[in-house]
Design a protein around this motif. Structure first.
Motif, short mmCIF file in Angstrom:
data_model
loop_
_atom_site.label_atom_id
_atom_site.label_comp_id
_atom_site.label_asym_id
_atom_site.label_seq_id
_atom_site.Cartn_x
_atom_site.Cartn_y
_atom_site.Cartn_z
N VAL A 551 -16.87 90.80 21.79
CA VAL A 551 -15.72 91.26 22.58
C VAL A 551 -16.21 91.98 23.83
CG1 VAL A 551 -13.72 92.81 22.61
CG2 VAL A 551 -14.16 91.36 20.61
N ARG A 552 -17.25 92.77 23.65
CA ARG A 552 -17.81 93.49 24.81
C ARG A 552 -18.27 92.51 25.89
NH1 ARG A 552 -20.40 98.42 25.57
NH2 ARG A 552 -21.92 98.39 27.26
N GLU A 553 -18.99 91.47 25.44
CA GLU A 553 -19.49 90.48 26.42
C GLU A 553 -18.35 89.83 27.19
OE1 GLU A 553 -22.16 87.50 24.80
OE2 GLU A 553 -23.21 89.09 23.71
N LYS A 554 -17.32 89.47 26.42
CA LYS A 554 -16.17 88.81 27.03
C LYS A 554 -15.48 89.75 28.02
CE LYS A 554 -12.17 86.01 25.58
NZ LYS A 554 -11.47 85.46 24.40
N ALA A 555 -15.34 91.01 27.60
CA ALA A 555 -14.68 92.00 28.48
C ALA A 555 -15.51 92.22 29.75
CB ALA A 555 -14.50 93.31 27.71
N LEU A 556 -16.82 92.31 29.58
CA LEU A 556 -17.67 92.56 30.76
C LEU A 556 -17.64 91.38 31.72
CD1 LEU A 556 -20.80 94.32 29.16
CD2 LEU A 556 -18.96 95.36 30.54
N LYS A 557 -17.62 90.18 31.14
CA LYS A 557 -17.61 88.99 31.98
C LYS A 557 -16.32 88.95 32.81
CE LYS A 557 -17.94 83.96 31.59
NZ LYS A 557 -17.50 82.89 30.69
N LEU A 558 -15.22 89.24 32.15
CA LEU A 558 -13.93 89.23 32.87
C LEU A 558 -13.87 90.40 33.87
CD1 LEU A 558 -11.15 88.00 33.29
CD2 LEU A 558 -10.31 89.33 31.34
N ALA A 593 -7.27 92.99 28.28
CA ALA A 593 -6.62 92.27 27.18
C ALA A 593 -5.32 91.63 27.66
CB ALA A 593 -6.34 93.23 26.03
N VAL A 594 -4.59 92.32 28.52
CA VAL A 594 -3.33 91.77 29.04
C VAL A 594 -3.61 90.49 29.82
CG1 VAL A 594 -1.46 92.17 30.69
CG2 VAL A 594 -2.11 93.97 29.06
N GLN A 595 -4.69 90.50 30.57
CA GLN A 595 -5.00 89.29 31.35
C GLN A 595 -5.29 88.09 30.45
OE1 GLN A 595 -7.42 89.41 34.75
NE2 GLN A 595 -6.85 91.48 35.36
N LEU A 596 -5.79 88.38 29.26
CA LEU A 596 -6.11 87.28 28.34
C LEU A 596 -4.96 86.94 27.40
CD1 LEU A 596 -9.80 88.29 27.54
CD2 LEU A 596 -9.04 86.35 28.93
N MET A 602 2.47 82.56 33.13
CA MET A 602 1.26 83.12 33.74
C MET A 602 0.06 82.29 33.25
SD MET A 602 2.72 85.68 35.30
CE MET A 602 1.52 86.94 35.71
N ARG A 603 -1.13 82.56 33.83
CA ARG A 603 -2.26 81.78 33.38
C ARG A 603 -3.41 82.67 32.90
NH1 ARG A 603 -5.72 82.34 37.23
NH2 ARG A 603 -7.21 80.71 37.16
N VAL A 604 -4.17 82.10 31.99
CA VAL A 604 -5.37 82.77 31.49
C VAL A 604 -6.47 82.53 32.51
CG1 VAL A 604 -7.09 82.75 29.64
CG2 VAL A 604 -4.66 82.44 29.08
N PRO A 605 -7.25 83.53 32.83
CA PRO A 605 -8.34 83.34 33.81
C PRO A 605 -9.21 82.14 33.43
CG PRO A 605 -8.13 85.67 33.25
CD PRO A 605 -7.20 84.92 32.34
N THR A 606 -9.61 81.41 34.42
CA THR A 606 -10.39 80.20 34.21
C THR A 606 -11.71 80.53 33.52
OG1 THR A 606 -9.43 79.35 36.23
CG2 THR A 606 -11.33 78.15 35.35
N GLY A 607 -12.06 79.72 32.55
CA GLY A 607 -13.33 79.92 31.87
C GLY A 607 -13.26 80.86 30.69
N PHE A 608 -12.05 81.35 30.40
CA PHE A 608 -11.89 82.27 29.27
C PHE A 608 -10.93 81.70 28.23
CE2 PHE A 608 -13.40 84.97 32.63
CZ PHE A 608 -14.23 85.88 31.98
N ASP A 609 -11.26 81.92 26.95
CA ASP A 609 -10.29 81.66 25.89
C ASP A 609 -9.29 82.80 25.88
OD1 ASP A 609 -11.62 79.38 25.08
OD2 ASP A 609 -12.92 80.49 23.69
N PRO A 610 -8.06 82.50 25.45
CA PRO A 610 -7.07 83.58 25.35
C PRO A 610 -7.52 84.64 24.34
CG PRO A 610 -6.02 81.43 25.12
CD PRO A 610 -7.51 81.21 25.06
#
Lengths: 779, 288, 161
Positions: A551-558, A593-596, A602-610
């Motif tokens: 989760v940390r990695e995903k959060a940092l990437k976003l 988290a809201v962005q995902l 609305m759309r999920v940022p490109t390259g990310f799973d919801p």
């Protein structure tokens, strides 16, 4: 830099709720329309049921139903599941949820009464007329295989459930080249569960809604879900099992019980929720216990006390049914070389049916028995050769430079037993220092001059912990920034919430108080195994660590994209992602988290799973082997046979400690359980299979007044088998305790030549040994 | 473990309680409840009626009557331990009560309840045997007095009629240079004794002038070791004397059960009598 | 017909009136009659101590007392030990600090017992504390954290007085 929690003595997050009376145990749960159940149980150890007449009970106001085997119908007429099938099970005898036509132990469930209150249900029990035809009962495992022994089951020809063996190395060669061969035979008795909360079940069946929901005081809710769904021939999706707060487990709550089936069916029949809370008398006769094992061993050694081989036989009391496979005999054999390098072992077990409550593991399972056996034989070598017990151990340990060390024994799943890490001799030296072992002889002599008898005993152990295959954890950041953490592992007081929250808080960068922890609800996490065998820290721990890291990695990437910064420059603290060196640039985990989890259109940022979440089942790649060395110092009063444990010292190594305070609590509690086994706890049956110790005045649990202060010191040798380096700690206090205490008693009574062949060591037995020794000395 | 149904009565006078006993054949008396309540919960006893003595005035309390201490039957064990008269005139009572259950059970448990329950291993019957206390029992025809020696009829059966109520106990005061010893052996603190021994010794001019020894737990009722008491009088209070008394204790009749043999009980009786006498000799107070 | 009585008692400072079956234990009444499930029934024969509550300030087994016997009396349960604003008592805090609980099932009885004990014995030895809780069985902790918590509170009380 994130706050370090790993290794910190964090006060438990569970506690304020429990300290203020706001725990939620099964009996604390109530629901609309709920009825109450009581079980009619077999009053004799072996009998045919000729007939059951509930009519007088049904006439009692407030009684809704009396349910017997015959009332369940053809669909529900089969025996309980075998939870752990194994080829060595020659007679796969499980019981019916409600006895069909034969009862095989006092306490076997025969009928269930459903009434407006528990009191009325109990009133009705006395009004059910059962016509029993008494059959002979078998109780004594030492005579159970003789030709004229009564049979535990009417339709069998032998009380032998099966045989198993642990055999490795060249045993004949070891004994042939030995300077000495010594033998010893002894009985080991371990009592029951005696969690302060008894078992209890609430079932609610809603065929048009949630399906069948079970609240049960259990260690393995997923095992119950599968077993119950299988037994009912239904989808696991339609069976939900919840273990709420559980007031202690210690092994016997890890299985699947007839009451869990019977109460589920009662709820189905009544179309109302039904609650059953086991009372303490039922606990004595219907909750599985561990009980007797007889060992008859020979040890081969050199003149210097180096052990070359160990062989012999074990007679294992199984009780009347085998719901739980061969976990106990198996776990008795696995640890057999103990902490020692013993090149050859050949020990076989006969598993015996008796007309007593079925057995199951109790804290440590068979490990305390296996370790006791090895330690006894080391003690015999020490005594016969006149070598200090500590020194004999030094000469036999598996050395640190031999790690990883494959013993030759097999783990439960059949994999080789490999000691992964540890320094057993260093651990011994630590406990010898802690216990002032080196100055004991002066203490002993000074006491003897005052007419007092002091003794000291050493015991070492290994413990295979953290058995697989896995536990899992899900970590999900909510829009509020709160973090939902879920796992399948049920807690019975081990502090899982604290341990897991610490790992998630550290790895994700959030405050522990922002974590919403839920566990042991099969509807909330996909699968779990169970809280048994000191396995949770070594399995849930790595999974929580890994899920939080993902989760940390995903959060940092976003966050890197949102803040237009390099991931390497980001850090997360208290749920806020900040750019190092640019304190004004930040975004909260909740905002990420809201962005995902956007709203419609609305759309999920490109390259990310919801969804800002991850699930991990990372665990241990094998069984981390914990180890310990203990020293007990006792005083024996030859006038009464009383044994007082004056001091108890532990050096323990369970790898990296997540929360040393919790580990300390596990060790001290485990030691006291082990001292209880050594001196107090004894479940007595008469020769007709009637249990005699049926209350806490007769069955002696260890009390604060007799227990010593336990001093604990640690080594932290990381396990190479998981990402945290942790090993299990739940049973390491119990496993070596009986051997240390018994050795100390013998040491105190050396002048009487006392050799103990039974535990619990009761004072009457000890005075008999003292008197026999005095008489012999006088001759 | 819920009691079977019963009808509950809570009389406010002893007369009222006695009248209820006379008219209710299958009644149990509820005093402190520390023995009766477990038996009710386990349905070992299933009475039609329960008569609760806790609202009766006048049968609880401790009074110094000079030559004796008068104790109401409903006096709680806790109050016996906290009372100054008892601490001064019969210090063996609080010493022994320390071994009775736990402080939470002593907060409810009563002396009368213990004497009527009459567990042979219980401490208070052992002490009343030691003092040969006098019990007062009230029945439909008024009160009668019973020396403790005549109180136990058999295992856990006191000499009291179904329509009678124990109202009080009179414990004689031992004056002079008296010491006391109470020792017991149980597996754990607060358990019923396997064997308990109590001793009182009065010593004058270096010689024992009066002695009492009682043993609980060994037989179906607490026993007095009269042979040893006789032998002690005139002897010097020393180790040899106490050893001889212990050997007499070893020869008592003792019961056996599923857990404990008679031989072990005899062995414990010997050990504990010797220790109780030694303790008594060590705390002679010169006055009490 | 079930034998019932109308009773009134004060529990944790609040007065309650109810009609109870006379065979109902005080513990069962507190739990199921008043919903105060902090009091736990562990053995129902007076040995384990989990159900200990204070009646008129004295610690007693609530499984060995009938609800009807508490008529007119004051009862304190574990729910009544903290301050009204939820602040835990010194003893509760000390249990937390010293890891004096694991599963939490014996804890309410330990707390009520020790609250009464420490009030009457403000300067106990370790032996005194161990004897005081010898009527409270804990299967998890080995008692050490509980003993340490009680001694810590006593020490603090001594300093404060």
């Amino acid at each position: 830099m994130a706050v370090r929690y790993l290794g910190a003595e964090v006060q438990r997050m569970e506690d304020p709720r429990l300290l203020t009376g706001h725990g939620r145990y099964v009996d604390d749960i109530t629901m609309e329309g709920m009825l109450h159940a009581a079980f009619l149980r077999a009053p004799m150890a072996h009998a045919k049921i000729r007939s059951i007449d509930p009519s007088r009970a049904l006439a009692l106001p407030g009684v809704h139903r009396v349910i017997t085997h015959a009332d369940l119908g053809a669909k529900y007429s089969h025996r309980m599941n075998q939870l752990y099938p194994a080829p060595v099970i020659e007679q796969n005898k499980t019981q019916y949820p409600l006895a069909k036509d034969e009862v095989c132990y006092v306490g076997e469930a025969v009928a269930v009464v459903v009434a407006d209150s528990r009191a009325i249900a109990e009133d009705a029990l006395a009004l059910i007329d059962v016509d029993y035809e008494a059959l002979p009962a078998v109780v004594n495992i030492m005579t159970a295989l003789e030709d004229d022994a009564p049979l535990a089951h009417a339709d069998t020809t032998s009380n032998l459930m099966g045989k198993m063996r642990s055999s490795f190395g060249d045993i004949e060669d070891s004994f042939a080249k030995a300077d000495h061969v010594f033998s010893a035979a002894f009985m080991q008795h371990r009592g029951g569960c005696h969690s302060m909360e008894t078992r209890g079940v609430i079932a609610r069946d809603d065929p048009w809604g949630d399906g069948l929901t079970l609240w049960t005081s259990a260690q393995s809710p997923y095992l119950i879900r599968r077993a119950l769904a299988t037994w009912l021939d239904e989808s696991e999706e339609r069976v939900r099992v919840i273990a709420p707060d559980v007031g202690g487990g210690f092994g016997p709550k890890a299985g699947f019980y007839p009451e869990e089936v019977a109460i589920s069916l009662a709820a189905r029949i009544m179309k109302r929720p039904v609650k059953w809370i086991e009372d303490r008398r039922e606990h004595f006769i219907s909750t599985t216990t561990q009980r007797d094992q007889h060992w008859d061993l020979e040890v081969a050694c050199t003149a210097e006390g180096k052990i070359l081989g160990l062989r012999g036989t074990v007679t294992h009391e199984n009780g009347a049914y085998i719901p739980y496979g061969i976990l106990l005999p198996n776990s008795s054999l696995t640890p057999l070389p103990g902490a020692y390098s013993i090149p050859a072992i050949d020990v076989g077990v006969d598993i015996i049916f008796t007309n007593t409550v079925p057995n199951s593991p109790v804290r440590g399972a068979g490990r305390p028995c296996g370790i006791y056996a090895v330690e006894r034989m080391v003690q015999v070598v020490s005594r016969e050769l006149g070598i200090d017990p500590a020194e004999v151990r030094r000469r036999n340990y598996v050395r640190a430079d031999q790690m990883p060390y494959e013993t030759g024994a097999k783990l439960r799943g059949g994999a080789p037993c490999i000691y992964d890490s540890g320094d057993y001799e260093a651990l011994l030296e630590k406990v010898l220092d802690l216990s002032d072992y080196h100055s004991f002889k002066e203490r002993q002599a000074a006491a003897r001059a005052e007419g007092r008898y002091l003794g000291i005993g050493v015991s070492s152990c290994i413990e295979d912990t953290g058995m697989g295959p896995y536990e899992g954890t899900t970590v999900r950041v909510e829009s509020s920034g709160k973090v939902a953490v879920r796992t399948g592992a049920a807690s019975q007081g081990q502090g899982h919430q604290t341990m897991i929250s610490m790992l998630v808080a550290e790895n994700l960068g959030v405050k522990p108080e922002d974590i919403l922890f839920e566990s042991a609800d099969t509807a909330k996490f996909s699968h779990g195994i169970g809280t048994i065998g000191s396995r949770v820290a070594a399995n849930v721990g790595p999974s929580a660590h890994d899920a939080a890291s993902q989760v940390r990695e995903k959060a940092l990437k976003l966050a890197a994209e949102v803040l237009e910064a390099s991931e390497a420059d980001l850090d997360i603290e208290d749920g806020v992602v900040r750019v190092n060196g640019a304190p004004d640039l930040s975004i909260t985990l909740g905002e990420l988290a809201v962005q995902l989890t956007p709203m419609s259109a609305m759309r999920v940022p490109t390259g990310f799973d919801p969804v800002l979440e991850a699930t991990s089942f990372d665990g241990s790649s094998g069984s981390p082997i914990a180890c310990g060395s203990n020293v007990a110092e006792v005083e024996v009063d030859p006038g009464t046979g009383e044994v007082k444990v004056l001091r108890y010292s532990v050096a323990h190594d369970c790898g990296v400690m997540i929360n040393p305070m919790v580990v300390h609590g596990q060790i001290v509690g485990g030691v006291v359980h082990g001292i209880g086994n050594a001196l107090f706890e004894r479940m007595i049956y008469d020769d007709q299979g009637q249990p005699l110790t049926m209350n806490y005045g007769e069955y002696l649990l260890p009390l604060a007044s007799e227990m010593p202060r336990v001093d604990v010191t640690h080594m932290e040798t990381p396990s190479p088998l998981n990402s945290l380096g942790v090993k299990g700690a739940g049973e390491g206090g119990t496993i070596p305790a009986a051997a240390a205490v018994v050795a100390a008693i013998e040491n105190a009574l050396t002048e009487f030549g006392v050799e103990i062949d039974y535990y619990p060591v009761d004072p009457q037995y000890l005075t008999e040994l003292i008197d026999a020794g005095s008489a012999q000395a006088a001759e | 473990m819920k009691p079977a149904p019963f009808t509950y009565h809570d009389p406010t006078t002893a007369d009222e309680a006695v009248a209820l006993l006379a008219t209710h054949e299958d009644a149990k008396i509820l005093a402190g409840g520390q023995s009766l309540m477990p038996m009710l919960n386990m349905r070992f006893v299933v009475p039609d009626d329960v008569i609760d003595l806790n609202r009766i005035d006048g049968i609880a309390g401790i009074r110094d009557a000079g030559e004796s201490i008068e104790i109401g039957a409903m006096t709680r064990q806790r109050d016996l331990m906290r009372d100054d008269v008892i601490a001064t005139k019969a210090p063996i009572i609080p010493a022994a009560l320390h071994w009775v259950g736990h402080f939470q059970t002593r907060n409810r448990g009563t002396i009368g309840g213990s004497l009527c329950h009459l567990d042979p291993a219980a401490e208070l019957p052992c002490l009343m045997a030691l003092y040969d206390a006098e019990l007062t029992v009230q029945g439909p025809d008024g009160a009668r007095k019973i020396p403790f020696a005549e109180w136990p009829l058999a295992y856990m059966i006191p000499s009291i009629g179904p329509d009678e109520l124990l109202t009080g106990v009179s414990v004689p005061h031992w004056g002079g240079n008296t010491g006391h010893g109470f020792v017991e052996f149980s597996r754990r603190h607060g358990d019923f004794a396997i064997v308990a021994a109590a001793a009182l010794l009065t010593v004058d001019a270096g010689k024992i002038t009066r002695a009492a020894i009682s043993i609980g737990g060994a037989d179906v009722r607490p026993i007095r070791l009269t042979e040893a008491e006789t032998a002690l009088v005139g002897a010097t209070p020393d180790a040899g004397t106490f050893k001889a008394a212990a050997e007499i204790a070893r020869g008592i009749e003792a019961m056996s059960d599923a857990y404990v043999s008679s031989a072990y009980r005899q062995r414990l009786a010997a050990t504990l009598v010797e220790r109780a006498l030694a303790a008594a000799a060590s705390n002679l107070n010169g006055s009490a | 017909m079930a034998d019932t009585r109308d009773i009134e008692m004060t529990v944790n400072g609040e007065s309650h009136a109810a009609n109870v079956e006379t065979r109902t234990s005080l513990g069962d009444f507190l739990r199921h009659g008043l919903g105060l499930t902090g009091t736990h029934m562990g053995c129902e024969h007076g040995v384990c101590g989990a159900c200990t509550v204070m009646v008129d300030g004295e610690a007693v087994r609530s499984c060995l007392m009938l609800a009807v016997q508490a008529n007119g009396h004051e009862v304190t349960t574990v729910e009544g030990l903290a301050e009204d604003d939820g602040t835990m008592s010194a003893l509760q805090e000390a249990f937390w600090k010293h890891h004096g609980l694991q599963c939490g099932f014996c804890t309410p009885g330990m707390l009520t017992s020790l609250t009464a004990f420490l009030r009457d014995n403000p300067d106990p030895s370790e032996r005194d504390v161990r004897e005081a809780i010898s009527g409270n069985i804990c299967r998890c902790t080995g008692y050490q954290g509980i003993v340490d918590a009680a001694l810590d509170v006593a020490k603090t009380m001594q300093k404060g007085s």
